[in-house]
Design an enzyme around this catalytic site. Structure first.
Site, mmCIF file in Angstrom:
data_model
loop_
_atom_site.group_PDB
_atom_site.id
_atom_site.type_symbol
_atom_site.label_atom_id
_atom_site.label_comp_id
_atom_site.label_asym_id
_atom_site.label_seq_id
_atom_site.Cartn_x
_atom_site.Cartn_y
_atom_site.Cartn_z
ATOM 1 N N HIS A 318 58.871 -18.919 13.530
ATOM 2 C CA HIS A 318 59.453 -19.395 13.823
ATOM 3 C C HIS A 318 59.294 -20.353 14.332
ATOM 4 O O HIS A 318 58.977 -21.128 15.695
ATOM 5 C CB HIS A 318 60.845 -18.540 14.215
ATOM 6 C CG HIS A 318 62.329 -19.364 13.970
ATOM 7 N ND1 HIS A 318 62.156 -20.273 14.835
ATOM 8 C CD2 HIS A 318 63.247 -19.059 13.121
ATOM 9 C CE1 HIS A 318 64.295 -20.280 14.887
ATOM 10 N NE2 HIS A 318 64.607 -19.309 13.652
ATOM 11 N N ASP A 376 64.892 -15.103 7.683
ATOM 12 C CA ASP A 376 64.753 -15.250 6.827
ATOM 13 C C ASP A 376 64.047 -14.478 5.095
ATOM 14 O O ASP A 376 64.162 -14.409 3.967
ATOM 15 C CB ASP A 376 64.968 -17.263 6.581
ATOM 16 C CG ASP A 376 64.981 -17.590 6.952
ATOM 17 O OD1 ASP A 376 66.630 -17.154 7.406
ATOM 18 O OD2 ASP A 376 65.163 -18.314 8.224
#
Length: 442
Positions: A318, A376
């Site tokens: 991330h 995600d």
């Protein structure tokens, strides 16, 4: 320029001194502490003092506002809503309670929670003429295109609450947006597949209502699974806000001009639609399709490790979190609960995803670089298992993020330091030159 940090006067306020090596002049700027996190350098007088701007593409080192809503420590893997850790909220709270927290700053008591839920419940319907508005879109229109248009059009239907200087108007508009967004998203899905719209039901919870509007038909009763409703509620909580990301900054930028809240949220939806922002879980499924089968995972792991190869493992790591994404831990457990509830663990693509997760969590390369599965990765798998099409993934993200967007917008309107957004630039074009008549140009 160089800089020094030193305390000043009796109040022990800290400043940063910038020294212009070309002139020998020095300039002092205050250091502003937050309640937690790093201090920031107040450079509002930088241009007036030095005749220089800062250059910061993507604003990665620039604080655009003060906020009390969300705090992220990416290195430590921390995400707090109003001071509460995200894993605690996902475990013990529900989405509407989290919305109340983001909007008002504190968790509600039982009476406040009941009233808030009742207020939201009675705002879930949209104006009946919006039903006809959908018919202006092509059947194959992307749901996010539909949502941009419909949300932007809400100001034409609810112009009774457009005075942004009236706190009551702002709050009613906030409630309307939170309440109506699931209806707008579910109707975008129904329109795309040619099914009749399902109206909201006041006897269902927020998550149950959303799933019911997505999957029910007039032909037969539809019973919402408690496991799926809980999973959806957690997803909504985990995505409700994430500090000053691209879409939130877009909402604030649009709002800084005095635009109405519906227009601002429509702008946020447009920003979220970008594949670098809201499309990450869609990219995960596209990657899984590219890999194709479990026996090809080692090949793609090798490609991901090759710096000269453009392939990247989507859903791992991330930009903000340099440790395990705290939302991913909750989502991982939720993912396995959903797969068990639906009995789809044998589905090839989901088996592929689970095997990729196992290998990445054990591979020294990914562990050392802290490239853990992020939120995600798991949300895409959950949506796939639920039967939600890829085109709706970002639309669901918008349903969740509405609470954060509207909370940030309200905070901005009430900020005495708020000004219309007007970034500066480093101009690299042609210097001033004289116009040459057409006949004289070579």
């Amino acid at each position: 320029m160089t800089q020094d940090v030193k305390p000043t006067d009796a109040a022990q306020k800290e400043t940063v001194t910038l020294i212009d090596n070309s002139t020998g002049k020095s300039y002092e700027f205050p250091l502003i502490p937050g309640s937690i996190g790093p201090k920031v350098i107040d450079i509002r007088s930088l241009y007036a003092q030095t005749n220089h701007f800062t250059y910061d593409p993507g604003y990665t080192s620039t604080g655009s506002c003060q906020s009390k809503i969300t705090y992220i420590d990416g290195d430590a893997g921390v995400l707090l809503y109003r001071g509460y850790p995200i894993d605690q909220l996902a475990e013990y709270s529900d989405h509407l309670e989290t919305c109340y927290l983001l909007l008002k700053g504190e968790l509600p008591n039982a009476q406040q929670k009941g009233k808030f839920e009742d207020d939201i419940r009675h705002h879930t319907m949209v104006h009946e003429q919006i039903n006809y508005f959908y018919r202006g879109f092509r059947r194959d229109a992307h749901p996010m295109a539909v949502m941009c248009g419909v949300v932007g059009a809400l100001s034409a239907f609810y112009h009774d609450t457009l005075d942004i200087n009236d706190p009551q108007h702002r709050m009613i508009a906030s409630y309307r947006l939170i309440a109506k967004m699931p209806t707008i998203a579910a109707w975008a899905y129904k329109y795309a597949i040619g099914q009749p719209f399902i109206y909201p039901r006041n006897d269902l919870t927020f998550a149950e209502n959303f799933l019911h509007m997505m999957f029910a038909t007039p032909c037969e009763p539809y019973k919402v699974s408690p496991v799926l409703a809980k999973a959806m509620d957690r997803i909504l909580i985990l995505h409700a806000d994430h500090e000053q990301n691209a879409s939130t900054s877009t909402v604030r930028m649009a709002g800084s001009s005095g635009a109405n809240p519906y227009a601002c949220i429509a702008a946020g939806i447009a920003s979220l639609w970008g594949p670098a922002h809201g499309g990450a879980n869609e990219a995960v499924l596209n990657m899984l399709h590219q890999i194709g089968s479990k026996d090809r995972i080692p090949e793609f792991i090798k490609k991901a490790k090759d710096k000269n190869d453009s392939f990247r493992l989507m859903g791992f790591g991330h930009r903000v979190y340099k440790n395990y994404d705290p939302r991913a831990k909750v989502m991982q457990r939720t993912c396995h609960e959903v797969l068990d509830e639906l009995g789809v663990r044998d589905e090839p693509l989901l088996q592929l995803a689970m095997e990729l997760e196992r290998i990445a969590l054990e591979d020294p390369y990914f562990v050392e670089k802290k490239l853990y599965p992020n939120v995600d990765f798991y949300s895409g798998i959950i949506f796939r298992a639920m039967g939600i099409p890829v085109s709706m993934f970002t639309a669901l993200f918008a349903v969740s993020r509405t609470a954060g967007w509207i909370s940030q917008w309200n905070e901005m309107i009430g900020d005495p330091d708020q000004k219309i957004g007007r970034p500066r630039q480093l101009f690299t074009g042609s210097p001033q030159r004289k116009y040459v008549p057409l006949h004289a140009r070579g």
